[in-house]
Structure formats: structure tokens, C-alpha cells
Enzyme design. Structure first.
Site, PDB file in Angstrom:
ATOM      1  CG  ASN A   6      -1.968   1.063   1.201  1.00 22.71           C
ATOM      2  OD1 ASN A   6      -1.640   2.239   1.105  1.00 22.71           O
ATOM      3  ND2 ASN A   6      -3.228   0.671   1.278  1.00 22.71           N
ATOM      4  CE  LYS A   9      -2.597  -0.210   5.093  1.00 22.86           C
ATOM      5  NZ  LYS A   9      -2.724  -1.663   5.382  1.00 22.86           N
ATOM      6  CG  ASP A  68      -5.024  -7.300  10.330  1.00 19.71           C
ATOM      7  OD1 ASP A  68      -5.024  -7.403   9.082  1.00 19.71           O
ATOM      8  OD2 ASP A  68      -5.904  -7.816  11.048  1.00 19.71           O
ATOM      9  CG  PHE A 151      -7.691   2.850   1.325  1.00 28.18           C
ATOM     10  CD1 PHE A 151      -7.661   1.698   2.087  1.00 28.18           C
ATOM     11  CD2 PHE A 151      -6.841   3.894   1.660  1.00 28.18           C
ATOM     12  CE1 PHE A 151      -6.797   1.566   3.168  1.00 28.18           C
ATOM     13  CE2 PHE A 151      -5.966   3.781   2.738  1.00 28.18           C
ATOM     14  CZ  PHE A 151      -5.950   2.610   3.497  1.00 28.18           C
ATOM     15  CG  HIS A 181      -7.663   3.360  12.121  1.00 27.67           C
ATOM     16  ND1 HIS A 181      -8.109   4.308  11.217  1.00 27.67           N
ATOM     17  CD2 HIS A 181      -7.529   2.214  11.400  1.00 27.67           C
ATOM     18  CE1 HIS A 181      -8.245   3.760  10.031  1.00 27.67           C
ATOM     19  NE2 HIS A 181      -7.888   2.491  10.102  1.00 27.67           N
ATOM     20  NE  ARG A 182      -3.075   1.924   7.927  1.00 24.13           N
ATOM     21  CZ  ARG A 182      -4.325   1.937   7.469  1.00 24.13           C
ATOM     22  NH1 ARG A 182      -4.891   3.078   7.095  1.00 24.13           N
ATOM     23  NH2 ARG A 182      -5.008   0.828   7.359  1.00 24.13           N
TER      24      ARG A 182
END
Length: 208
Positions: A6, A9, A68, A151, A181-182
């Protein structure tokens, strides 16, 4: 290295390391020899993140970071959860997953539409060190997709930590990074990773 293909990311992770004043070079799966992806057989986000990070570290010999993540809808007993990426079946796509969840929740009242995104980050080094961090972004889901700056389930999720009613896919990247969150999980784990790498390098220098 980041055990992911990704690009979004990867950019976010590199940006976080740079913000921490680190010159650590972050590689992606595209930068190393191809290996079969591991089966994500864990029963939690943390277990699946560790599976991916352990596999990447073992296959590449490099310190590896994996994540995850997924969405939990309270009215669906916190599903899709760890099955978020495969919610619509073996040939799942982001579009199919999104449409299925929209179809499954079309009649939820506002009071029952509470949901959250969860992200577990796992770091694994060849010396056996493992570090994990988990973070959430609370909010609610809506009955139609809005926005294209995201996404997965972003177009149907409205974060609670904002002054407005934008979906994750309608927010700017910077605004979303600040509350996602990420973003939270990455910012929490990067200092721990840097601390470990510095301690490891000092120990190796002393031994040498």
C-alpha cells in the site's frame, strides 16, 4: 521495512519517521524479493499484524513493520472486524466490501450506527524483539458513500473527532492523519522502534 504494497501507508510511515527526526530508510515489499503472503489466521488484529511482520522479517532478514486494520460495527457484533478486507468473499475488492456493508446496514438508526476503525501495528526484528501498538478512531457509519480521498470503508465512516460531519474519504490527508487509527498507531510505535534500533546499534558497537 513495511510489509505492505500500500503506497499510501508507505508515504505515511516515511512521513512519521521524518517528523521524528530519523533518517531510517523505510522500504516496502516492492523493494525486496517476492515471497508468498502468509495466511492471516490470527483471531485479532494484533495476531494478524504479528504474522505479517514475522514473515517479512524472516523472509528478508530486515526489521519489519506490518499492520492489520479494519472496521467494527457495533450493531453487527463488531464485524467485519479482522475480516474487513475479505468481507465480500475470496475475490473481495474495496468496492464490493463497501457495497456489502452498506447493504447490510442500510436500515440502522443513527443511535445504532456506532462504529470504529482499529489498527494494530507490529514490529519484529531478527533479534527476537517484538513491539505492538493498537489504536482506534471512533465514529459512526452512514447509509451512502461520500468522498474519494480514501480507500476501503472510508466513504461510509464519519469520524467523531472532527468539527463537522465529513466522512474519512472527504477529509484532507493531513486532517485524517491527525485523528486516524493508523496515524495514532504509527505515531505510537515509531518512537519505540527508534529506541530499540538505537539500543541495538549501541550494543553492537560495544561488542565490536
Amino acid at each position: 521495512m513495511l510489509a505492505s504494497h500500500n503506497k499510501a501507508k508507505l508515504v505515511e510511515l516515511r512521513r512519521t519517521f521524518q517528523a521524528a527526526g530519523s533518517d531510517v530508510q523505510v522500504l516496502a515489499l516492492a523493494d525486496v524479493a517476492v515471497y508468498p503472503p502468509p495466511a492471516e489466521t490470527g483471531s485479532s488484529f494484533v495476531e494478524n499484524a504479528l504474522i505479517k511482520a514475522r514473515t517479512a522479517a524472516a523472509r528478508t532478514g530486515l526489521p519489519a513493520l506490518a499492520d492489520d486494520s479494519g472496521i467494527q460495527v457495533d450493531a453487527l457484533n463488531k464485524m467485519p472486524g479482522i475480516r474487513s478486507a475479505r468481507w465480500s468473499g475470496p475475490a473481495a475488492t474495496d468496492a464490493a466490501n463497501l457495497q456489502l456493508l452498506l447493504d447490510q446496514t442500510f436500515d440502522l438508526s443513527e443511535e445504532r450506527s456506532t462504529a470504529r476503525f482499529v489498527c494494530a501495528m507490529a514490529f519484529v526484528d531478527s533479534d527476537g524483539t517484538e513491539i505492538t501498538e493498537t489504536a482506534t478512531m471512533e465514529g459512526h457509519i452512514i447509509h451512502q458513500a461520500r468522498g474519494d480521498n480514501g480507500f476501503g470503508y472510508d466513504p461510509m465512516f464519519v469520524p467523531g473527532e472532527q468539527d463537522g460531519d465529513l466522512t474519512s474519504a472527504e477529509m484532507s490527508s493531513a486532517a485524517k492523519d491527525a485523528i486516524s487509527h493508523r496515524g495514532k498507531a504509527v505515531r505510537a510505535i515509531v518512537p519505540a522502534i527508534l529506541g530499540h534500533l538505537e539500543a541495538r546499534d549501541r550494543a553492537e558497537a560495544e561488542e565490536g
